[in-house]
Design a protein around this motif. Structure first.
Motif, PDB file in Angstrom:
ATOM      1  N   ASP A 157       0.854  -1.291  -0.097  1.00 26.31           N
ATOM      2  CA  ASP A 157      -0.053  -0.032   0.183  1.00 26.31           C
ATOM      3  C   ASP A 157       1.022   1.069   0.107  1.00 26.31           C
ATOM      4  O   ASP A 157       0.237   2.309  -0.380  1.00 26.31           O
ATOM      5  CB  ASP A 157      -1.052   0.200   1.057  1.00 26.31           C
ATOM      6  CG  ASP A 157      -1.832  -1.236   1.073  1.00 26.31           C
ATOM      7  OD1 ASP A 157      -2.193  -1.596   0.032  1.00 26.31           O
ATOM      8  OD2 ASP A 157      -2.305  -1.690   2.260  1.00 26.31           O
ATOM      9  N   GLU A 158       2.225   0.969   0.323  1.00 29.30           N
ATOM     10  CA  GLU A 158       3.188   2.285   0.032  1.00 29.30           C
ATOM     11  C   GLU A 158       3.591   2.318  -1.299  1.00 29.30           C
ATOM     12  O   GLU A 158       4.007   3.503  -1.830  1.00 29.30           O
ATOM     13  CB  GLU A 158       4.372   1.948   1.056  1.00 29.30           C
ATOM     14  CG  GLU A 158       3.829   2.524   2.475  1.00 29.30           C
ATOM     15  CD  GLU A 158       3.414   3.544   2.889  1.00 29.30           C
ATOM     16  OE1 GLU A 158       3.895   4.453   2.466  1.00 29.30           O
ATOM     17  OE2 GLU A 158       2.092   3.666   3.510  1.00 29.30           O
ATOM     18  N   GLY A 159       3.680   1.319  -2.026  1.00 31.90           N
ATOM     19  CA  GLY A 159       4.171   1.426  -3.397  1.00 31.90           C
ATOM     20  C   GLY A 159       5.860   1.222  -3.409  1.00 31.90           C
ATOM     21  O   GLY A 159       6.495   1.534  -2.362  1.00 31.90           O
ATOM     22  N   ILE A 160       6.255   0.841  -4.659  1.00 29.71           N
ATOM     23  CA  ILE A 160       7.584   0.989  -4.971  1.00 29.71           C
ATOM     24  C   ILE A 160       7.866   1.503  -6.145  1.00 29.71           C
ATOM     25  O   ILE A 160       7.139   1.911  -7.039  1.00 29.71           O
ATOM     26  CB  ILE A 160       8.515  -0.706  -5.104  1.00 29.71           C
ATOM     27  CG1 ILE A 160       7.620  -1.467  -5.937  1.00 29.71           C
ATOM     28  CG2 ILE A 160       8.352  -1.279  -3.716  1.00 29.71           C
ATOM     29  CD1 ILE A 160       8.227  -2.886  -6.306  1.00 29.71           C
ATOM     30  N   GLY A 161       9.247   2.017  -6.524  1.00 34.09           N
ATOM     31  CA  GLY A 161       9.344   2.728  -7.598  1.00 34.09           C
ATOM     32  C   GLY A 161       9.356   4.226  -7.249  1.00 34.09           C
ATOM     33  O   GLY A 161       9.292   4.789  -6.392  1.00 34.09           O
ATOM     34  N   THR A 162       9.227   5.303  -8.409  1.00 34.91           N
ATOM     35  CA  THR A 162       8.973   6.610  -8.303  1.00 34.91           C
ATOM     36  C   THR A 162       7.707   6.743  -8.374  1.00 34.91           C
ATOM     37  O   THR A 162       7.057   6.321  -9.063  1.00 34.91           O
ATOM     38  CB  THR A 162       9.795   7.072  -9.565  1.00 34.91           C
ATOM     39  OG1 THR A 162      11.155   6.516  -9.767  1.00 34.91           O
ATOM     40  CG2 THR A 162      10.008   8.616  -9.523  1.00 34.91           C
ATOM     41  N   ASP A 163       7.361   8.252  -7.967  1.00 32.93           N
ATOM     42  CA  ASP A 163       6.154   8.791  -7.734  1.00 32.93           C
ATOM     43  C   ASP A 163       5.115   8.104  -7.218  1.00 32.93           C
ATOM     44  O   ASP A 163       3.975   7.679  -7.611  1.00 32.93           O
ATOM     45  CB  ASP A 163       5.757   8.987  -9.398  1.00 32.93           C
ATOM     46  CG  ASP A 163       6.058  10.468  -9.883  1.00 32.93           C
ATOM     47  OD1 ASP A 163       7.136  11.074  -9.263  1.00 32.93           O
ATOM     48  OD2 ASP A 163       5.459  10.861 -11.032  1.00 32.93           O
ATOM     49  N   ARG A 164       5.530   7.436  -6.080  1.00 35.31           N
ATOM     50  CA  ARG A 164       4.632   6.690  -5.243  1.00 35.31           C
ATOM     51  C   ARG A 164       3.369   7.606  -4.727  1.00 35.31           C
ATOM     52  O   ARG A 164       2.466   7.085  -4.271  1.00 35.31           O
ATOM     53  CB  ARG A 164       5.257   6.033  -4.204  1.00 35.31           C
ATOM     54  CG  ARG A 164       6.461   4.859  -4.535  1.00 35.31           C
ATOM     55  CD  ARG A 164       7.004   4.105  -3.271  1.00 35.31           C
ATOM     56  NE  ARG A 164       7.738   5.044  -2.456  1.00 35.31           N
ATOM     57  CZ  ARG A 164       8.945   5.252  -2.792  1.00 35.31           C
ATOM     58  NH1 ARG A 164       9.524   5.102  -3.868  1.00 35.31           N
ATOM     59  NH2 ARG A 164       9.636   6.156  -1.799  1.00 35.31           N
ATOM     60  N   HIS A 165       3.870   8.945  -4.424  1.00 36.74           N
ATOM     61  CA  HIS A 165       2.907   9.949  -3.893  1.00 36.74           C
ATOM     62  C   HIS A 165       1.831  10.068  -4.492  1.00 36.74           C
ATOM     63  O   HIS A 165       0.629  10.623  -4.201  1.00 36.74           O
ATOM     64  CB  HIS A 165       3.740  11.021  -3.674  1.00 36.74           C
ATOM     65  CG  HIS A 165       3.993  11.830  -4.771  1.00 36.74           C
ATOM     66  ND1 HIS A 165       5.227  11.510  -5.537  1.00 36.74           N
ATOM     67  CD2 HIS A 165       3.455  12.738  -5.384  1.00 36.74           C
ATOM     68  CE1 HIS A 165       5.224  12.361  -6.418  1.00 36.74           C
ATOM     69  NE2 HIS A 165       4.214  13.283  -6.538  1.00 36.74           N
ATOM     70  N   VAL A 166       1.744   9.820  -6.045  1.00 33.54           N
ATOM     71  CA  VAL A 166       0.588   9.827  -6.794  1.00 33.54           C
ATOM     72  C   VAL A 166       0.145   8.379  -7.346  1.00 33.54           C
ATOM     73  O   VAL A 166      -0.658   8.364  -8.344  1.00 33.54           O
ATOM     74  CB  VAL A 166       0.937  10.526  -8.193  1.00 33.54           C
ATOM     75  CG1 VAL A 166       1.086  11.954  -7.925  1.00 33.54           C
ATOM     76  CG2 VAL A 166       1.975   9.977  -9.014  1.00 33.54           C
ATOM     77  N   GLY A 167       0.408   7.271  -6.395  1.00 40.08           N
ATOM     78  CA  GLY A 167      -0.193   6.175  -6.604  1.00 40.08           C
ATOM     79  C   GLY A 167       0.543   5.145  -7.458  1.00 40.08           C
ATOM     80  O   GLY A 167       0.125   4.129  -7.659  1.00 40.08           O
ATOM     81  N   ASN A 168       1.613   5.564  -7.894  1.00 38.70           N
ATOM     82  CA  ASN A 168       2.513   4.705  -8.815  1.00 38.70           C
ATOM     83  C   ASN A 168       2.926   3.639  -7.890  1.00 38.70           C
ATOM     84  O   ASN A 168       3.453   3.559  -6.598  1.00 38.70           O
ATOM     85  CB  ASN A 168       3.646   5.180  -9.323  1.00 38.70           C
ATOM     86  CG  ASN A 168       3.116   6.032 -10.616  1.00 38.70           C
ATOM     87  OD1 ASN A 168       2.064   5.822 -11.163  1.00 38.70           O
ATOM     88  ND2 ASN A 168       4.266   6.766 -11.212  1.00 38.70           N
ATOM     89  N   GLY A 169       3.168   2.116  -8.484  1.00 40.20           N
ATOM     90  CA  GLY A 169       3.996   1.128  -7.722  1.00 40.20           C
ATOM     91  C   GLY A 169       2.967   0.371  -6.743  1.00 40.20           C
ATOM     92  O   GLY A 169       3.630  -0.521  -6.077  1.00 40.20           O
ATOM     93  N   LEU A 170       1.820   0.450  -6.438  1.00 39.16           N
ATOM     94  CA  LEU A 170       1.206  -0.414  -5.580  1.00 39.16           C
ATOM     95  C   LEU A 170       0.906  -1.956  -6.086  1.00 39.16           C
ATOM     96  O   LEU A 170       0.840  -1.931  -7.442  1.00 39.16           O
ATOM     97  CB  LEU A 170      -0.357   0.304  -5.408  1.00 39.16           C
ATOM     98  CG  LEU A 170      -0.113   1.966  -4.922  1.00 39.16           C
ATOM     99  CD1 LEU A 170      -1.647   2.295  -4.606  1.00 39.16           C
ATOM    100  CD2 LEU A 170       0.487   1.748  -3.689  1.00 39.16           C
ATOM    101  N   PHE A 171       0.940  -2.826  -5.441  1.00 42.41           N
ATOM    102  CA  PHE A 171       0.801  -4.138  -5.869  1.00 42.41           C
ATOM    103  C   PHE A 171       0.056  -4.984  -4.795  1.00 42.41           C
ATOM    104  O   PHE A 171      -0.224  -4.653  -3.619  1.00 42.41           O
ATOM    105  CB  PHE A 171       2.325  -4.789  -6.086  1.00 42.41           C
ATOM    106  CG  PHE A 171       3.127  -4.587  -4.775  1.00 42.41           C
ATOM    107  CD1 PHE A 171       3.256  -5.607  -3.950  1.00 42.41           C
ATOM    108  CD2 PHE A 171       3.901  -3.424  -4.383  1.00 42.41           C
ATOM    109  CE1 PHE A 171       4.016  -5.624  -2.993  1.00 42.41           C
ATOM    110  CE2 PHE A 171       4.702  -3.542  -3.347  1.00 42.41           C
ATOM    111  CZ  PHE A 171       4.840  -4.695  -2.592  1.00 42.41           C
TER     112      PHE A 171
END
Length: 328
Positions: free
Chosen positions: A200-214
């Protein structure tokens, strides 16, 4: 061997060495994954081992692609092509074969065992973009790249709005990325706990806009190391522990590529500072097997990338790698 699957339900951007937003890598390197797990442990209040001396208690591979057409269907795992392998005897075949970046698990296992792929020239129909697989149902477009415009707005209003572009990855079906895990069952549960937090935190770049959730899934896979091999291949970024170890693992048959690791500090109040840099051996490099190792083993150092100006805040980068024996 145990593995974790990352089924991404939002787009993903993986920064490259130049930190260009308009292009993304297709694999997430192990040092980034180690850092994310250690950070999650810190947030969750879990005891962190003294990893600064290499005592993590587990080893991870980097994250590589897997193909799964839909839920409850078999997963097809891909591994990076070992350096210097898949060299055709016929010159005319070079153009197609040199495009290959990933081998499916069957071909990767053959490469470990036999040192290469038999009759590579006769298997041109198994080359599907940058993937090499005999799976007839495989769709090479399962990992799609798309470029989107973004705007950077001045906080003070003194500067004009700046437009930039970011390339993001989208996975079709239930495809995604996976990593191998080597360690005890107790540590496995701690790593799993951290990865569940990162869902729910995400990985990769631009996690603050919802990228990288899995969504995280666990699985097992059989992957055998070559027996009595004089050489090995790394599946994580590798930083040798000292010059003696490096010299022991390099000879005339070794093949490798170096990757510069560094980037911006992501901790307050040092966001405007860059880390120091270190060169690591890229995944799928070929090394001479150390005298005291065989089969599947772990090796590598943790280095401090703390710049001189940030004296009170060490910044560690884990260069510990998972190795498999490979015939050369």
């Amino acid at each position: 061997m145990k593995l974790f699957r990352f089924h991404f339900n939002t787009p993903l951007h993986l920064g490259n060495a130049r930190a260009d937003y308009d292009s993304t890598e297709t694999a997430l390197h192990s040092d980034t994954l180690y850092s994310a797990i250690i950070h999650a442990w810190s947030v969750l209040g879990i005891d962190i081992p003294d990893y600064t001396k290499g005592n993590l208690g587990f080893t991870l591979s980097s994250l590589f692609p897997f193909y799964q057409k839909e839920e409850n269907r078999e997963c097809l795992y891909f591994f990076p092509k070992p350096a210097g392998k898949l060299l055709p005897k016929e010159y005319g075949k070079h153009k197609d074969i040199k495009k290959i970046q990933y081998l499916d698990i069957g071909y990767f296992q053959e490469c470990l065992k036999d040192g290469d792929i038999s009759d590579i020239e006769g298997k041109a129909d198994h080359i599907k973009g940058m993937y090499f697989t005999q799976n007839k149902g495989f769709d090479a477009s399962f990992m799609q790249r798309k470029v989107y415009p973004r705007t950077r707005i001045s906080r003070t209003g003194a500067d004009d709005t700046e437009i930039y572009y970011i390339e993001r990855i989208f996975f079709t079906g239930k495809s995604g990325l996976f990593c191998l895990f080597e360690g005890s069952d107790e540590v496995y549960q701690k790593v799993k706990f951290a990865l569940e937090y990162l869902q729910d935190e995400g990985i990769g770049t631009d996690r603050h806009v919802g990228n990288g959730l899995f969504e995280l899934e666990e699985a097992n896979v059989f992957l055998a190391s070559a027996e009595n091999s004089d050489y090995c291949v790394n599946l994580s970024l590798f930083c040798p522990e000292n010059e003696v170890q490096l010299n022991e693992m390099i000879d005339k048959n070794s093949k490798w590529e170096l990757l510069k690791r560094g980037g911006w500090i992501t901790q307050e109040p040092f966001l405007s500072y860059r880390k120091n840099s270190v060169y690591m051996f890229k995944e799928a490099s070929i090394f001479k097997m150390p005298d005291d190792k065989k089969g599947v083993f772990s090796l590598g150092a943790t280095v401090n990338l703390q710049p001189d100006i940030v004296k009170e805040n060490p910044i560690f980068r884990v260069g510990k790698s998972l190795f498999f024996g490979i015939k050369n």
